[in-house]
Motif scaffolding. Structure first.
Motif, PDB file in Angstrom:
ATOM      1  N   ARG A 197      -2.884   1.050  -5.747  1.00  0.00           N
ATOM      2  CA  ARG A 197      -2.008   1.623  -4.740  1.00  0.00           C
ATOM      3  C   ARG A 197      -2.029   3.145  -4.844  1.00  0.00           C
ATOM      4  NH1 ARG A 197       3.593  -1.339  -5.886  1.00  0.00           N
ATOM      5  NH2 ARG A 197       4.250   0.093  -4.213  1.00  0.00           N
ATOM      6  N   GLU A 198      -1.580   3.805  -3.788  1.00  0.00           N
ATOM      7  CA  GLU A 198      -1.605   5.270  -3.797  1.00  0.00           C
ATOM      8  C   GLU A 198      -0.576   5.839  -4.769  1.00  0.00           C
ATOM      9  OE1 GLU A 198      -0.939   8.992  -0.709  1.00  0.00           O
ATOM     10  OE2 GLU A 198      -1.537   7.030   0.053  1.00  0.00           O
ATOM     11  N   SER A 201       0.817  -1.219   0.000  1.00  0.00           N
ATOM     12  CA  SER A 201       0.000   0.000   0.000  1.00  0.00           C
ATOM     13  C   SER A 201       0.845   1.262   0.000  1.00  0.00           C
ATOM     14  CB  SER A 201      -0.917   0.007   1.236  1.00  0.00           C
ATOM     15  OG  SER A 201      -0.146  -0.004   2.433  1.00  0.00           O
TER      16      SER A 201
END
Length: 449
Positions: A431-432, A170
């Protein structure tokens, strides 16, 4: 002065950004260029802090707001000492502030420290943070590893070594880092602190993060968990020390789990003596220490050996010397007084200043850098009447110099493009962000209109 004060700040990490922020809040009109050798801003926040650190986002947001100010311009991929020299900057700016931080590992003078698979913490941090100049591959082929140190960097290194790779998906770690951690054979991470628990240099937040990892057991070894009169006084007068010792005591007293894939061991009063091995690291020897009553320690003459296959030393950072700037190799800092850079005769070099870790040494947290910056900027402003004026102070003149020298500098607008690109890479995988690592790719994305 009828025009704004022109200031170059070399280093776009927290120290440089805080200095720029304080300058913009003064009564003196300013134009500030933040120069950095990396194509992206943020310095150690991007390349020196573990990717799962909970406070990264808040710090980045604060730095972002400063860099958006109209008085500030970011010029990345500009290497001081290579692309521009001190004379260049003094020609184009009224004042120059060096805020280049600390980027090297402090040495540890014990036998065997240079064996293969004995590393400095900075090298490992640069790898997992995707630093462009770090190796892309890292082999974690040992089951037991040692981490030397009792500061936040040591905890970061130990935590990442013990962490399950998928727990970092993440975050913004590059794919090669995830793959390297996925192939890790590590089962036990041993962190060794030379002094006792009340003398540890890490902070409560970083300590508690150790215990928030899936399938990792934190074990505080009771041998070496000692408190003396100075320790008791520190616990009584310092809430941070009190919290750290209480946390460690609670961990030391709880029942072992014996059911986790990995274990993170904390050993206190264990001083490094020797890294053992012939062709590579095969063990680590420590001397058992004891508290001397005043917060210091002394050796007992008793030794222990641990069968580790890798060693990571996190015993402090050092700054790198800067071209044409006096440097104190003993302290690892630019020679200065209150942020005023001094020449070999101890006289202030007019218009030249420093702030951050390269000014005071790599101690304290990021927030402490604000105090450094305030002192430096106050002294700069006090010197305005005596600072030599730049010969070519226009904002365009330094850009012409860079272009004439073929420097492919990046800008704040370019960072916005790279930032969006990394977020798009992350979004495609849920994901960021996924960090772009190669420098040439960062520059290409930043400069593409």
């Amino acid at each position: 002065m009828t025009r704004p004060l022109r200031v170059a700040i070399v280093g776009a990490g927290p120290a440089g950004v805080y200095a720029a922020d304080i300058l913009t809040k003064s009564e003196t009109p300013v134009e500030i260029d933040l120069l950095d050798r990396m194509p992206a801003p943020y310095g150690l926040i991007r390349y020196g802090v573990a990717p799962d650190h909970p406070r990264i986002k808040g710090i980045v947001s604060a730095l972002h707001r400063v860099l958006e100010k109209p008085e500030i311009r970011f010029l990345g991929h500009v290497d001081y000492g290579v692309d521009v020299k001190l004379d260049d900057l003094r020609h184009h700016y009224d004042a120059v502030i060096f805020a280049t931080g600390a980027d090297q590992d402090r040495a540890l003078d014990i036998p065997g420290i240079d064996l293969p698979h004995s590393f400095g913490a900075a090298d490992f941090v640069y790898w997992y943070d995707g630093y462009p100049e770090a190796p892309r591959d890292w082999t974690l082929d040992g089951e037991e590893v040692a981490v030397i140190g009792a500061g936040n960097v040591a905890l970061d290194v130990a935590r990442v070594l013990a962490k399950q790779a998928d727990d970092l998906v993440s975050t913004e770690i590059p794919d090669n880092v995830h793959a390297g951690l996925k192939d890790s054979r590590v089962t036990d991470v041993h962190l060794f602190a030379r002094r006792g628990p009340a003398q540890a240099k890490f902070t409560p937040l970083e300590l508690r993060e150790l215990d928030h990892q899936a399938d990792v057991e934190v074990i505080v070894h009771p041998e070496g968990f000692e408190l003396d009169a100075a320790s008791e006084e520190a616990i009584r007068t310092n809430n941070q020390v009190k919290t750290i010792v209480k946390t460690l005591q609670d961990w030391a007293l709880r029942d072992p789990k014996h059911d986790t894939a990995r274990r993170l061991h904390l050993h206190f009063l264990r001083s490094p003596v020797e890294v053992l091995g012939t062709d590579r690291v095969e063990g680590f020897k420590v001397e058992v220490m004891e508290l001397s009553g005043d917060g210091n320690v002394r050796g007992t003459g008793e030794y222990e050996t641990y069968p580790v296959q890798q060693v990571y030393r996190a015993v402090g950072y050092l700054s790198s010397p800067l071209a044409d700037i006096p440097f104190d190799h003993q302290t690892g800092t630019v020679t200065n007084e209150g942020g005023r850079v001094l020449d070999l005769d101890g006289e202030h070099i007019p218009g030249v200043y420093t702030t951050g870790w390269i000014k005071r040494g790599p101690v304290g947290l990021i927030g402490h850098t604000k105090g450094d910056a305030l002192e430096t900027i106050n002294n700069l402003l006090a010197d305005l009447a005596t600072i030599p004026k730049a010969e070519e102070p226009s904002g365009e003149s330094i850009l012409r110099l860079l272009e004439d020298r073929g420097v492919e500098y990046t800008t704040w607008e370019g960072w916005a493009r790279l930032d969006a690109h990394e977020k798009a890479l992350g979004e495609a995988q849920g994901r960021e962000r996924i960090k772009v690592v190669p420098r040439d790719e960062m520059v290409r994305i930043s400069r593409s209109e």
